[in-house]
Design a protein around this motif. Structure first.
Motif, PDB file in Angstrom:
ATOM      1  N   LEU A 133     -21.334  19.043  -9.114  1.00 20.59           N
ATOM      2  CA  LEU A 133     -21.907  19.502  -7.843  1.00 20.59           C
ATOM      3  C   LEU A 133     -22.094  21.014  -7.833  1.00 20.59           C
ATOM      4  CD1 LEU A 133     -20.157  17.320  -5.088  1.00 20.59           C
ATOM      5  CD2 LEU A 133     -22.220  16.845  -6.419  1.00 20.59           C
ATOM      6  N   SER A 139     -18.082  22.152  -0.040  1.00 19.36           N
ATOM      7  CA  SER A 139     -17.757  21.843   1.356  1.00 19.36           C
ATOM      8  C   SER A 139     -16.820  20.636   1.383  1.00 19.36           C
ATOM      9  CB  SER A 139     -19.045  21.495   2.107  1.00 19.36           C
ATOM     10  OG  SER A 139     -19.557  20.260   1.616  1.00 19.36           O
ATOM     11  N   ASN A 142     -18.631  17.751   0.127  1.00 10.73           N
ATOM     12  CA  ASN A 142     -18.770  17.707  -1.328  1.00 10.73           C
ATOM     13  C   ASN A 142     -17.525  17.096  -1.964  1.00 10.73           C
ATOM     14  OD1 ASN A 142     -20.261  21.038  -1.357  1.00 10.73           O
ATOM     15  ND2 ASN A 142     -21.269  19.067  -1.075  1.00 10.73           N
TER      16      ASN A 142
HETATM   17  C1  LIG Z   1     -22.396  20.182  -0.569  1.00  6.48           C
HETATM   18  O1  LIG Z   1     -22.237  20.055   0.820  1.00  6.48           O
HETATM   19  C2  LIG Z   1     -23.225  20.724   1.555  1.00  6.48           C
HETATM   20  C3  LIG Z   1     -22.831  20.675   3.023  1.00  6.48           C
HETATM   21  O2  LIG Z   1     -22.074  19.534   3.321  1.00  6.48           O
HETATM   22  C4  LIG Z   1     -24.548  20.073   1.294  1.00  6.48           C
HETATM   23  O3  LIG Z   1     -25.570  20.720   2.045  1.00  6.48           O
HETATM   24  C5  LIG Z   1     -24.848  20.187  -0.198  1.00  6.48           C
HETATM   25  O4  LIG Z   1     -26.035  19.490  -0.489  1.00  6.48           O
HETATM   26  C6  LIG Z   1     -23.711  19.588  -1.007  1.00  6.48           C
HETATM   27  N1  LIG Z   1     -23.932  19.897  -2.406  1.00  6.48           N
HETATM   28  C7  LIG Z   1     -24.171  18.970  -3.318  1.00  6.48           C
HETATM   29  C8  LIG Z   1     -24.442  19.476  -4.687  1.00  6.48           C
HETATM   30  O5  LIG Z   1     -24.152  17.774  -3.054  1.00  6.48           O
END
Ligand SMILES: *[C@@H]1O[C@H](CO)[C@@H](O)[C@H](O)[C@H]1NC(C)=O
Ligand SMILES: *[C@@H]1O[C@H](CO)[C@@H](O)[C@H](O)[C@H]1NC(C)=O
Length: 324
Positions: A133, A139, A142
Motif C-alpha cells: 500500500l 490510515s 489502510n
Molecule cells: C489509504 O487510506 C486512504 C484513506 O482511508 C485512502 O484514500 C487510500 O486510497 C488508501 N491507500 C491505499 C493504497 O489503499
C-alpha cells in the motif's frame, strides 16, 4: 467523535500510552476512537472495574498471524514471533528453574476472564517488505485493508506490524497501536478481529517505547536496557502484548472494558505504565535484571528469551496483576 476528542485532551499528562482503539470498519467508513489511558492516575487507583458487557470473547484455539509491513530484520521478526509462540507454551524446565515468570503465566491472566481464555498458536508470518500500500502514511482504513488482504479466518487474528520508517496516521498523536474488528467483506454476520502495532523507534519512542526510552515529559529516569537489545521492537512487543489481551477480552467492542464503548480501558490499558510491583509515574515497578546485559524484563519465553510485559487487570481481584 466528541467523546474521543475529549479524551485526547488528557493525553499531554501521559507518560506512556499503549492505546487500544476499536476500529469499526462498517462499509467503507472505518471509525476509530482512542482510549484514555490515564496511567498517571493509577498509582493509587480507584478500584478499576472493567465491566463485562456480555459480548463474545475470543476463546479456545486462536491463531495469531503476523504481517510485517516494511523492513524488519530477521532478528526483529524473531523477537515478535517468539513472543507469540511463548504465550501458550510452558517454559522449558531449565528456565522454570530460574524462577522467572513465564510469558505463558502472564497470558494465563486472560483465562480468568469469562470463557476461560484463548490458547494461542503462531500462524502465518507474512512479509510485505515492498509495502503493497505504499510507504505511507497509512490510515486506519489502510491497516484494516492489510489485515483483510492477509485473509480473515475464524479463530485467527492478524497483527499488522509496521516498520519504524512507516508513518501511520494516528501514531503518536493518540496511540501506539490499535485493535479492531472488520465487518466489510464478511459473509453474513461474520466479524474478524485484528490489530496494528507500530515499531516506535523513530515515531514517539518516548511514549511508545517507554521505559526503554526517555519519556517526552513528566518524571525523568534513565531509560532501561531493553531485553532483546532493540528499543523499537521491545517497545512494539509491549504494545502487541497489550493489544492482544484487549483483542481476546474485548474483540468486538462489547466484552470487558471500562468507560465509553470503543474508547474505554481494557485488560492492559487499565494498567498502563505498570510493569512490576510498586510502580508509580515514571517508575515502571520492580523488574528483573539480566546480569549479563543489564536489561530489564519480567517474563521469560521459549528458548529463554526475555520480555517486558505490561500488568494486566485481573477480573478475580479487580487489581492490576504484576509478574514480579
Ligand atoms: C489509504 O487510506 C486512504 C484513506 O482511508 C485512502 O484514500 C487510500 O486510497 C488508501 N491507500 C491505499 C493504497 O489503499
Ligand atoms: C486446540 O488445539 C489443541 C492442540 O493443537 C488440540 O488438541 C485441540 O483439540 C484443539 N481444540 C479445539 C476445540 O479445536
Amino acid at each position: 467523535m466528541g467523546g474521543g476528542r475529549k479524551k485526547q485532551a488528557f493525553q499531554p499528562l501521559l507518560i506512556r500510552f499503549v492505546l487500544a482503539a476499536v476500529v469499526l470498519s462498517a462499509a467503507a467508513a472505518p471509525r476509530c476512537a482512542a482510549f484514555n489511558p490515564r496511567m498517571l492516575f493509577l498509582v493509587k487507583p480507584d478500584p478499576i472495574v472493567l465491566r463485562d458487557h456480555g459480548g463474545a470473547l475470543l476463546t479456545g484455539n486462536l491463531t495469531v498471524n503476523l504481517l510485517f509491513y516494511g523492513r524488519f530484520t530477521p532478528a526483529q521478526r524473531a523477537i515478535v514471533a517468539d513472543f507469540v509462540r511463548s504465550l501458550s507454551t510452558a517454559a522449558a524446565p531449565r528456565h522454570r528453574a530460574a524462577a522467572a515468570p513465564s510469558v505463558a503465566s502472564w497470558w494465563r491472566t486472560t483465562s480468568l476472564y469469562r470463557g476461560g481464555g484463548a490458547r494461542v498458536a503462531l500462524g502465518r508470518q507474512i512479509l510485505d517488505e515492498r509495502m503493497s500500500l505504499g510507504p505511507g502514511p497509512l490510515s486506519p482504513g489502510n491497516v484494516t485493508a492489510l489485515a483483510r488482504a492477509a485473509g480473515h479466518h475464524r479463530g485467527a487474528v492478524t497483527a499488522v506490524l509496521t516498520a519504524a520508517d512507516v508513518p501511520v496516521v494516528p501514531f503518536c498523536v493518540s496511540r501506539c497501536g490499535a485493535h479492531g474488528r472488520d465487518l466489510a467483506g464478511a459473509h453474513g454476520r461474520a466479524r474478524y478481529a485484528y490489530l496494528w502495532a507500530g515499531n516506535p523507534a523513530r515515531q514517539c519512542p518516548g511514549q511508545c517505547a517507554w521505559p526503554f526510552h526517555q519519556p517526552p515529559y513528566g518524571p525523568q529516569a534513565p531509560p532501561l536496557v531493553p531485553p532483546n537489545g532493540d528499543v523499537g521492537v521491545d517497545g512494539m512487543v509491549i504494545s502487541l502484548a497489550a493489544l492482544l489481551t484487549g483483542t481476546v477480552t474485548n474483540p468486538y467492542g462489547d466484552g470487558y472494558y471500562q468507560g465509553d464503548a470503543g474508547a474505554g480501558l481494557e485488560a492492559a490499558t487499565a494498567c498502563a505504565g505498570i510493569f512490576g510491583s510498586g510502580a508509580y509515574p515514571g517508575y515502571p515497578g520492580k523488574l528483573l535484571t539480566d546480569p549479563a546485559t543489564g536489561a530489564s524484563y519480567n517474563a521469560v519465553g521459549l528458548g529463554g528469551r526475555k520480555y517486558l510485559l505490561p500488568a494486566l487487570w485481573d477480573p478475580t481481584t479487580s487489581q492490576c496483576k504484576t509478574l514480579v
